[in-house]
Design an enzyme around this catalytic site. Structure first.
Site, PDB file in Angstrom:
ATOM      1  N   ASP A  76     -28.935  27.571 -45.930  1.00  0.00           N
ATOM      2  CA  ASP A  76     -28.036  28.007 -44.865  1.00  0.00           C
ATOM      3  C   ASP A  76     -26.581  27.755 -45.245  1.00  0.00           C
ATOM      4  O   ASP A  76     -26.288  27.081 -46.237  1.00  0.00           O
ATOM      5  CB  ASP A  76     -28.391  27.303 -43.537  1.00  0.00           C
ATOM      6  CG  ASP A  76     -28.574  25.799 -43.686  1.00  0.00           C
ATOM      7  OD1 ASP A  76     -28.154  25.249 -44.725  1.00  0.00           O
ATOM      8  OD2 ASP A  76     -29.118  25.173 -42.772  1.00  0.00           O
ATOM      9  N   ASN A 145     -33.037  18.173 -33.189  1.00  0.00           N
ATOM     10  CA  ASN A 145     -33.791  18.986 -32.221  1.00  0.00           C
ATOM     11  C   ASN A 145     -34.967  19.705 -32.885  1.00  0.00           C
ATOM     12  O   ASN A 145     -35.553  20.603 -32.302  1.00  0.00           O
ATOM     13  CB  ASN A 145     -32.858  19.996 -31.541  1.00  0.00           C
ATOM     14  CG  ASN A 145     -32.217  20.955 -32.546  1.00  0.00           C
ATOM     15  OD1 ASN A 145     -32.514  20.919 -33.730  1.00  0.00           O
ATOM     16  ND2 ASN A 145     -31.333  21.812 -32.065  1.00  0.00           N
ATOM     17  N   HIS A 147     -34.787  21.514 -35.719  1.00  0.00           N
ATOM     18  CA  HIS A 147     -34.474  22.736 -36.466  1.00  0.00           C
ATOM     19  C   HIS A 147     -34.745  22.552 -37.956  1.00  0.00           C
ATOM     20  O   HIS A 147     -34.714  21.433 -38.482  1.00  0.00           O
ATOM     21  CB  HIS A 147     -33.052  23.240 -36.186  1.00  0.00           C
ATOM     22  CG  HIS A 147     -31.917  22.467 -36.761  1.00  0.00           C
ATOM     23  ND1 HIS A 147     -30.737  22.239 -36.078  1.00  0.00           N
ATOM     24  CD2 HIS A 147     -31.739  21.876 -37.972  1.00  0.00           C
ATOM     25  CE1 HIS A 147     -29.903  21.568 -36.843  1.00  0.00           C
ATOM     26  NE2 HIS A 147     -30.481  21.327 -37.986  1.00  0.00           N
ATOM     27  N   GLU A 152     -32.670  27.280 -34.946  1.00  0.00           N
ATOM     28  CA  GLU A 152     -32.669  26.402 -33.779  1.00  0.00           C
ATOM     29  C   GLU A 152     -33.958  26.587 -32.976  1.00  0.00           C
ATOM     30  O   GLU A 152     -34.686  27.567 -33.189  1.00  0.00           O
ATOM     31  CB  GLU A 152     -31.441  26.722 -32.914  1.00  0.00           C
ATOM     32  CG  GLU A 152     -30.106  26.490 -33.619  1.00  0.00           C
ATOM     33  CD  GLU A 152     -29.752  25.014 -33.805  1.00  0.00           C
ATOM     34  OE1 GLU A 152     -30.644  24.143 -33.745  1.00  0.00           O
ATOM     35  OE2 GLU A 152     -28.552  24.730 -34.031  1.00  0.00           O
TER      36      GLU A 152
HETATM   37  C1  GLP Z   1     -27.965  20.578 -40.769  1.00  0.00           C
HETATM   38  C2  GLP Z   1     -28.556  21.582 -41.759  1.00  0.00           C
HETATM   39  C3  GLP Z   1     -30.043  21.422 -41.896  1.00  0.00           C
HETATM   40  C4  GLP Z   1     -30.355  19.957 -42.122  1.00  0.00           C
HETATM   41  C5  GLP Z   1     -29.968  19.170 -40.891  1.00  0.00           C
HETATM   42  C6  GLP Z   1     -30.311  17.692 -40.980  1.00  0.00           C
HETATM   43  O1  GLP Z   1     -27.906  21.045 -39.474  1.00  0.00           O
HETATM   44  N1  GLP Z   1     -28.282  22.924 -41.430  1.00  0.00           N
HETATM   45  O2  GLP Z   1     -30.520  22.236 -42.949  1.00  0.00           O
HETATM   46  O3  GLP Z   1     -31.710  19.805 -42.396  1.00  0.00           O
HETATM   47  O4  GLP Z   1     -28.564  19.317 -40.741  1.00  0.00           O
HETATM   48  O5  GLP Z   1     -29.283  17.001 -41.604  1.00  0.00           O
HETATM   49  P1  GLP Z   1     -29.309  15.503 -42.077  1.00  0.00           P
HETATM   50  O6  GLP Z   1     -30.105  15.492 -43.320  1.00  0.00           O
HETATM   51  O7  GLP Z   1     -27.876  15.171 -42.308  1.00  0.00           O
HETATM   52  O8  GLP Z   1     -29.913  14.722 -40.986  1.00  0.00           O
END
Ligand code: GLP
Length: 251
Positions: A76, A145, A147, A152
């Site tokens: 993403d 959440n 995702h 989402e």
């Molecule tokens: C972001 C990214 C996700 C990622 C998530 C969790 O929103 N778009 O791909 O998995 O954060 O992030 P973290 O690893 O910092 O908890």
């Protein structure tokens, strides 16, 4: 490492984040050998993958892995961030992996975010994944959440790469990478859940107490298809690695 019983997809409790990173780096190292370096990796950003990328860089410096023939596809990217913005996922990937190894610049694929016809650009990007032979090994993190990528809650499990709006809770969670929450973009482009499920292996990292609640919901609750992480139930080779803080509410 211990397999947690009675989970809807294989879930492992790791003693330390480093042990999960070493294990995943071993998998990548073995696949690189098996495929003579021609591996297609799906990559993630956020805090969870930082240690794994550091481990891959270490192995690269020790001549234990050669990434020059690897193709990478990122999950993403935010929309509407100026080129080189410190919080863009391009900057993140350059900083943590690409500039420190020899992934060829033409082998790096980031989701299109600024094309005039974004739908067409997303479809073309999916075609690039297919032309590369599909993703062999996909890394994922989990949002608070539930995702995956920027899919989402409520995203269809057969969705493909597309423009999405970010949930307010996601913008709040990611505000730590920006000067303020107002600066967090409203939109992103993400691989769809269907795109993610096409990868041959899915490996998910979830560390820390902020993930405990959603993990308890997914691993101990009903099969709720509004939570994207539940899509892993339908994948033949998915595994989730969590630490004690993330597992705290599993009971
Ligand atoms: C972001 C990214 C996700 C990622 C998530 C969790 O929103 N778009 O791909 O998995 O954060 O992030 P973290 O690893 O910092 O908890």
């Amino acid at each position: 490492m211990q397999r947690i019983p009675d989970t809807p997809f294989p879930t492992f409790l790791v003693e330390t984040q480093e042990s999960a990173n070493a294990l995943l780096a071993d998998e990548i190292t073995a696949l690189l050998k098996e495929r003579s370096g021609r591996l297609v990796l799906g990559l993630a950003t956020g805090s969870s993958p930082i240690g794994l990328y550091a481990e891959l860089v270490r192995r690269f410096e020790e001549d234990r892995v050669d990434l020059s023939l690897v193709q990478t596809f990122n999950l993403d990217e935010y929309r509407s961030l100026p080129a080189g913005h410190p919080a863009s996922y391009r900057t993140f990937m350059m900083e943590h992996l690409f500039s420190k190894t020899t992934v060829g610049p033409r082998h790096i694929h980031l989701p299109p975010t600024e094309a005039e016809d974004l739908d067409a650009a997303c479809a073309a990007w999916e075609e690039t994944i297919r032309a590369a032979g599909g993703i062999d090994w996909q890394l994922l993190g989990v949002g608070r959440n539930g995702h995956i990528g920027f899919n989402e809650p409520g995203s269809p499990f057969d969705s493909r790469t597309r423009r999405v709006e970010l949930a307010e809770s996601t913008r709040a969670a990611n505000a730590r990478f920006f000067d303020s929450q107002d600066e967090v973009p409203m939109e992103a482009v993400t691989m769809g859940i269907g795109t993610i499920l096409d990868a041959r292996r899915l490996r998910v990292l979830a560390f820390g107490e902020t993930k405990a609640e959603v993990l308890a919901t997914v691993l101990r609750g009903e099969d709720d298809s509004s939570i994207p992480l539940n899509a892993l139930r339908g994948h033949p080779d998915a595994a989730l690695y969590i630490d004690a803080a993330a597992a705290a509410r599993l009971g």
